[in-house]
Design a protein around this motif. Structure first.
Motif, PDB file in Angstrom:
ATOM      1  N   THR A   1      41.772  53.619  42.012  1.00 51.19           N
ATOM      2  CA  THR A   1      40.950  52.805  41.896  1.00 51.19           C
ATOM      3  C   THR A   1      39.747  53.861  41.238  1.00 51.19           C
ATOM      4  O   THR A   1      39.833  54.844  41.563  1.00 51.19           O
ATOM      5  CB  THR A   1      40.320  51.987  42.746  1.00 51.19           C
ATOM      6  N   ASP A   2      38.832  53.783  40.343  1.00 48.67           N
ATOM      7  CA  ASP A   2      37.275  54.085  40.258  1.00 48.67           C
ATOM      8  C   ASP A   2      36.291  53.697  40.282  1.00 48.67           C
ATOM      9  O   ASP A   2      36.618  52.427  40.414  1.00 48.67           O
ATOM     10  CB  ASP A   2      38.023  55.050  39.108  1.00 48.67           C
TER      11      ASP A   2
ATOM     12  N   VAL B   1      31.370  49.768  36.236  1.00 48.85           N
ATOM     13  CA  VAL B   1      30.874  49.753  37.720  1.00 48.85           C
ATOM     14  C   VAL B   1      32.352  50.091  38.569  1.00 48.85           C
ATOM     15  O   VAL B   1      32.340  51.175  39.964  1.00 48.85           O
ATOM     16  CB  VAL B   1      30.705  48.198  38.628  1.00 48.85           C
ATOM     17  N   ALA B   2      33.339  50.066  38.343  1.00 51.98           N
ATOM     18  CA  ALA B   2      34.471  49.864  39.136  1.00 51.98           C
ATOM     19  C   ALA B   2      35.685  49.533  38.321  1.00 51.98           C
ATOM     20  O   ALA B   2      35.553  48.619  37.676  1.00 51.98           O
ATOM     21  CB  ALA B   2      34.769  49.362  39.907  1.00 51.98           C
ATOM     22  N   SER B   3      37.323  50.769  37.923  1.00 55.77           N
ATOM     23  CA  SER B   3      38.215  49.977  37.206  1.00 55.77           C
ATOM     24  C   SER B   3      39.530  49.821  38.546  1.00 55.77           C
ATOM     25  O   SER B   3      39.236  50.622  39.394  1.00 55.77           O
ATOM     26  CB  SER B   3      38.175  50.815  36.582  1.00 55.77           C
TER      27      SER B   3
ATOM     28  N   ALA C   1      40.185  44.965  43.477  1.00 57.07           N
ATOM     29  CA  ALA C   1      41.120  44.965  44.283  1.00 57.07           C
ATOM     30  C   ALA C   1      41.489  43.855  43.304  1.00 57.07           C
ATOM     31  O   ALA C   1      41.285  43.044  42.160  1.00 57.07           O
ATOM     32  CB  ALA C   1      41.148  44.343  45.334  1.00 57.07           C
ATOM     33  N   ARG C   2      43.352  43.522  42.733  1.00 49.46           N
ATOM     34  CA  ARG C   2      43.920  42.300  41.707  1.00 49.46           C
ATOM     35  C   ARG C   2      45.159  41.996  41.922  1.00 49.46           C
ATOM     36  O   ARG C   2      46.114  43.427  43.624  1.00 49.46           O
ATOM     37  CB  ARG C   2      44.310  43.304  40.082  1.00 49.46           C
ATOM     38  N   ASP C   3      45.664  40.866  41.815  1.00 45.44           N
ATOM     39  CA  ASP C   3      47.203  40.416  42.053  1.00 45.44           C
ATOM     40  C   ASP C   3      47.111  39.380  40.589  1.00 45.44           C
ATOM     41  O   ASP C   3      47.256  39.133  40.694  1.00 45.44           O
ATOM     42  CB  ASP C   3      46.731  39.040  42.945  1.00 45.44           C
ATOM     43  N   ASN C   4      48.494  40.984  39.849  1.00 46.54           N
ATOM     44  CA  ASN C   4      49.069  41.089  38.837  1.00 46.54           C
ATOM     45  C   ASN C   4      49.437  39.745  39.115  1.00 46.54           C
ATOM     46  O   ASN C   4      49.516  38.543  38.142  1.00 46.54           O
ATOM     47  CB  ASN C   4      50.059  41.818  39.243  1.00 46.54           C
ATOM     48  N   ALA C   5      50.320  39.020  40.471  1.00 44.56           N
ATOM     49  CA  ALA C   5      51.008  37.591  40.316  1.00 44.56           C
ATOM     50  C   ALA C   5      49.676  36.586  39.901  1.00 44.56           C
ATOM     51  O   ALA C   5      50.570  35.292  39.458  1.00 44.56           O
ATOM     52  CB  ALA C   5      51.699  37.663  41.455  1.00 44.56           C
TER      53      ALA C   5
ATOM     54  N   SER D   1      50.780  45.123  32.415  1.00 43.15           N
ATOM     55  CA  SER D   1      50.388  46.534  32.416  1.00 43.15           C
ATOM     56  C   SER D   1      49.554  46.743  31.810  1.00 43.15           C
ATOM     57  O   SER D   1      49.098  48.424  31.153  1.00 43.15           O
ATOM     58  CB  SER D   1      52.151  46.402  31.303  1.00 43.15           C
ATOM     59  N   THR D   2      47.570  46.356  32.582  1.00 45.46           N
ATOM     60  CA  THR D   2      46.496  46.816  31.629  1.00 45.46           C
ATOM     61  C   THR D   2      45.963  47.511  33.039  1.00 45.46           C
ATOM     62  O   THR D   2      45.194  46.502  33.890  1.00 45.46           O
ATOM     63  CB  THR D   2      45.895  46.005  30.968  1.00 45.46           C
ATOM     64  N   ALA D   3      44.665  48.404  32.929  1.00 47.40           N
ATOM     65  CA  ALA D   3      43.624  48.662  33.609  1.00 47.40           C
ATOM     66  C   ALA D   3      43.052  47.308  33.957  1.00 47.40           C
ATOM     67  O   ALA D   3      42.897  47.511  32.288  1.00 47.40           O
ATOM     68  CB  ALA D   3      43.468  49.678  33.629  1.00 47.40           C
ATOM     69  N   MET D   4      41.668  47.244  34.546  1.00 48.76           N
ATOM     70  CA  MET D   4      41.137  45.912  34.423  1.00 48.76           C
ATOM     71  C   MET D   4      39.794  46.981  35.292  1.00 48.76           C
ATOM     72  O   MET D   4      40.054  48.118  36.407  1.00 48.76           O
ATOM     73  CB  MET D   4      41.388  44.821  35.087  1.00 48.76           C
ATOM     74  N   GLY D   5      38.974  46.387  35.085  1.00 45.52           N
ATOM     75  CA  GLY D   5      37.608  47.427  35.375  1.00 45.52           C
ATOM     76  C   GLY D   5      36.923  45.846  35.416  1.00 45.52           C
ATOM     77  O   GLY D   5      36.367  44.810  34.646  1.00 45.52           O
ATOM     78  N   TRP D   6      35.195  46.137  35.866  1.00 44.81           N
ATOM     79  CA  TRP D   6      33.503  45.621  35.745  1.00 44.81           C
ATOM     80  C   TRP D   6      33.254  46.433  35.662  1.00 44.81           C
ATOM     81  O   TRP D   6      32.502  48.049  35.719  1.00 44.81           O
ATOM     82  CB  TRP D   6      33.508  45.211  37.430  1.00 44.81           C
ATOM     83  N   PHE D   7      32.359  45.765  34.966  1.00 41.67           N
ATOM     84  CA  PHE D   7      30.322  46.473  33.995  1.00 41.67           C
ATOM     85  C   PHE D   7      29.600  45.528  34.760  1.00 41.67           C
ATOM     86  O   PHE D   7      29.665  44.426  34.853  1.00 41.67           O
ATOM     87  CB  PHE D   7      30.542  46.776  32.647  1.00 41.67           C
TER      88      PHE D   7
END
Length: 124
Positions: free
Chosen positions: A58-59, A48-50, A71-75, A31-37
């Motif tokens: 994506t951004d 860097v990216a989210s 990219a992400r895989d919540n499972a 349920s949350t966004a994630m990102g890289w710095f």
């Protein structure tokens, strides 16, 4: 409480590629966004990216757009950052982050959890 563990960093020549991973534990992150710095020596930590919780949005920072892919895989509670066409100026410690709301996707002060970071070094 959330624990984030990055991996995949290393030394690569300019023009090369790396794939960073961020494994989350402690609670689900669906349920949350994630990102890289990232943070280079002597510089501030920068965005860097989210990616949104669903992965549909994506951004990217301008200098990374077209070269990096998030990219992400919540499972699997996992996020990745594919780094292509790396440049020496991409050398930094890369951090995985949990972002409480998509509207804060570029704001490091809004990050609620950080990983310990993984070093990426790009040689000329």
């Amino acid at each position: 409480q959330v624990r984030l563990v990055e991996s995949g960093g290393g030394l690569v020549q300019a023009g090369g590629s790396l794939r960073l991973s961020c494994a989350a534990s402690g609670r689900t992150l669906g349920s949350t966004a994630m990102g890289w710095f990232r943070q280079a020596p002597g510089k501030d930590r920068e965005f860097v990216a989210s990616i949104s919780w669903s992965g549909a949005l994506t951004d990217y920072a301008d200098s990374m757009r077209g070269r990096f892919t998030v990219a992400r895989d919540n499972a699997k509670n996992t996020m990745w950052l594919q780094l292509n066409s790396l440049k020496p100026e991409d050398t930094a410690v890369y951090y995985c982050a949990v972002i409480p709301n998509w509207i804060y996707r570029r704001e490091r002060i809004r990050v609620t959890y950080w990983g310990q970071g993984t070093q990426v070094t790009v040689s000329p």
